[in-house]
Write a protein that holds these residues in place. Sequence first.
Motif, PDB file in Angstrom:
ATOM      1  N   ILE A 129     -30.977 -30.039 -33.495  1.00  0.00           N
ATOM      2  CA  ILE A 129     -29.989 -30.379 -34.520  1.00  0.00           C
ATOM      3  C   ILE A 129     -30.074 -31.865 -34.807  1.00  0.00           C
ATOM      4  CG2 ILE A 129     -27.553 -30.402 -35.146  1.00  0.00           C
ATOM      5  CD1 ILE A 129     -27.188 -27.958 -33.320  1.00  0.00           C
ATOM      6  N   ALA A 130     -30.543 -32.193 -35.998  1.00  0.00           N
ATOM      7  CA  ALA A 130     -30.672 -33.597 -36.385  1.00  0.00           C
ATOM      8  C   ALA A 130     -29.290 -34.220 -36.512  1.00  0.00           C
ATOM      9  CB  ALA A 130     -31.422 -33.723 -37.703  1.00  0.00           C
ATOM     10  N   GLY A 131     -29.214 -35.487 -36.155  1.00  0.00           N
ATOM     11  CA  GLY A 131     -27.945 -36.200 -36.202  1.00  0.00           C
ATOM     12  C   GLY A 131     -27.443 -36.542 -34.823  1.00  0.00           C
ATOM     13  N   HIS A 148     -23.974 -23.056 -33.196  1.00  0.00           N
ATOM     14  CA  HIS A 148     -24.770 -22.795 -32.005  1.00  0.00           C
ATOM     15  C   HIS A 148     -23.893 -22.588 -30.770  1.00  0.00           C
ATOM     16  CE1 HIS A 148     -27.860 -24.130 -34.785  1.00  0.00           C
ATOM     17  NE2 HIS A 148     -28.668 -23.398 -34.038  1.00  0.00           N
ATOM     18  N   ALA A 149     -22.817 -23.327 -30.645  1.00  0.00           N
ATOM     19  CA  ALA A 149     -21.890 -23.127 -29.518  1.00  0.00           C
ATOM     20  C   ALA A 149     -21.299 -21.721 -29.562  1.00  0.00           C
ATOM     21  CB  ALA A 149     -20.790 -24.182 -29.546  1.00  0.00           C
ATOM     22  N   PHE A 153     -25.163 -21.385 -27.102  1.00  0.00           N
ATOM     23  CA  PHE A 153     -26.096 -22.482 -26.868  1.00  0.00           C
ATOM     24  C   PHE A 153     -25.364 -23.608 -26.142  1.00  0.00           C
ATOM     25  CE2 PHE A 153     -28.351 -20.318 -30.180  1.00  0.00           C
ATOM     26  CZ  PHE A 153     -29.680 -20.667 -30.033  1.00  0.00           C
ATOM     27  N   ARG A 154     -26.093 -24.308 -25.288  1.00  0.00           N
ATOM     28  CA  ARG A 154     -25.532 -25.497 -24.645  1.00  0.00           C
ATOM     29  C   ARG A 154     -26.465 -26.670 -24.872  1.00  0.00           C
ATOM     30  NH1 ARG A 154     -27.635 -27.112 -19.835  1.00  0.00           N
ATOM     31  NH2 ARG A 154     -29.176 -25.731 -18.932  1.00  0.00           N
ATOM     32  N   PHE A 175     -30.517 -27.830 -28.083  1.00  0.00           N
ATOM     33  CA  PHE A 175     -29.606 -26.837 -27.523  1.00  0.00           C
ATOM     34  C   PHE A 175     -30.433 -25.649 -27.060  1.00  0.00           C
ATOM     35  CE2 PHE A 175     -27.129 -29.542 -30.134  1.00  0.00           C
ATOM     36  CZ  PHE A 175     -25.851 -29.544 -29.583  1.00  0.00           C
ATOM     37  N   GLU A 176     -29.956 -24.996 -25.999  1.00  0.00           N
ATOM     38  CA  GLU A 176     -30.693 -23.899 -25.358  1.00  0.00           C
ATOM     39  C   GLU A 176     -29.770 -22.718 -25.168  1.00  0.00           C
ATOM     40  OE1 GLU A 176     -33.477 -24.110 -21.578  1.00  0.00           O
ATOM     41  OE2 GLU A 176     -31.354 -24.155 -21.003  1.00  0.00           O
ATOM     42  N   LYS A 177     -30.343 -21.510 -25.319  1.00  0.00           N
ATOM     43  CA  LYS A 177     -29.618 -20.269 -25.100  1.00  0.00           C
ATOM     44  C   LYS A 177     -30.506 -19.310 -24.320  1.00  0.00           C
ATOM     45  CE  LYS A 177     -27.962 -16.241 -27.736  1.00  0.00           C
ATOM     46  NZ  LYS A 177     -26.656 -16.059 -27.144  1.00  0.00           N
TER      47      LYS A 177
END
Length: 180
Positions: A129-131, A148-149, A153-154, A175-177
């Motif tokens: 996620i850009a930004g 994503h949350a 995703f974390r 972020f990963e899921k």
Amino acid sequence: MPPERRDVQVRAGVEADLAALTDIYNHYVRETAVTFDTTEFTPGQRRPWLHSHPEDGPHRLLVARDAARGVLGYATSSPFRPKPAYATSVEVSVYLAPEATGRGIGTLLYKELFAALEGEDVHRAYAGIAGGTSAEGRGTNEPSIRLHARFGFRHVGTYEQVGRKFGRYWDVAWFEKPLN
């Protein structure tokens, strides 16, 4: 479900969607730092991308559309990295037409994408996620972070000032899921 989503259908992307999908992506190229591409694409240039997402398997392209407005957005799962050991990881993303944001279309697309991936040999999904983001998960792309949350995703790390666009440097939060 918001009334705007009632007539939205999600299906695999097809050749007839290519012009609309290219238009959506080009909006983000021109107007945002969501993608680090800096030059717009033609549909012909995007055709290999379309064909790299078959109707089955771990690398999917799902399109949301309705009869009145046509293509509203899309979600993809793509190879995370080219080396063989990464084969069970995918990078996911959602792009929406500007008029389709904030209506639950991204949520609908991700719901369908993750359901489609349930039977695949995929162990992890990643999203950049850009930004950037803080350790608390706050960043400049809050809608994407919240999406994503919502799907579990974390935040696992941030590449600081990794890309330059519009005359400034941008962070990318990763972020990963877990899947399957």
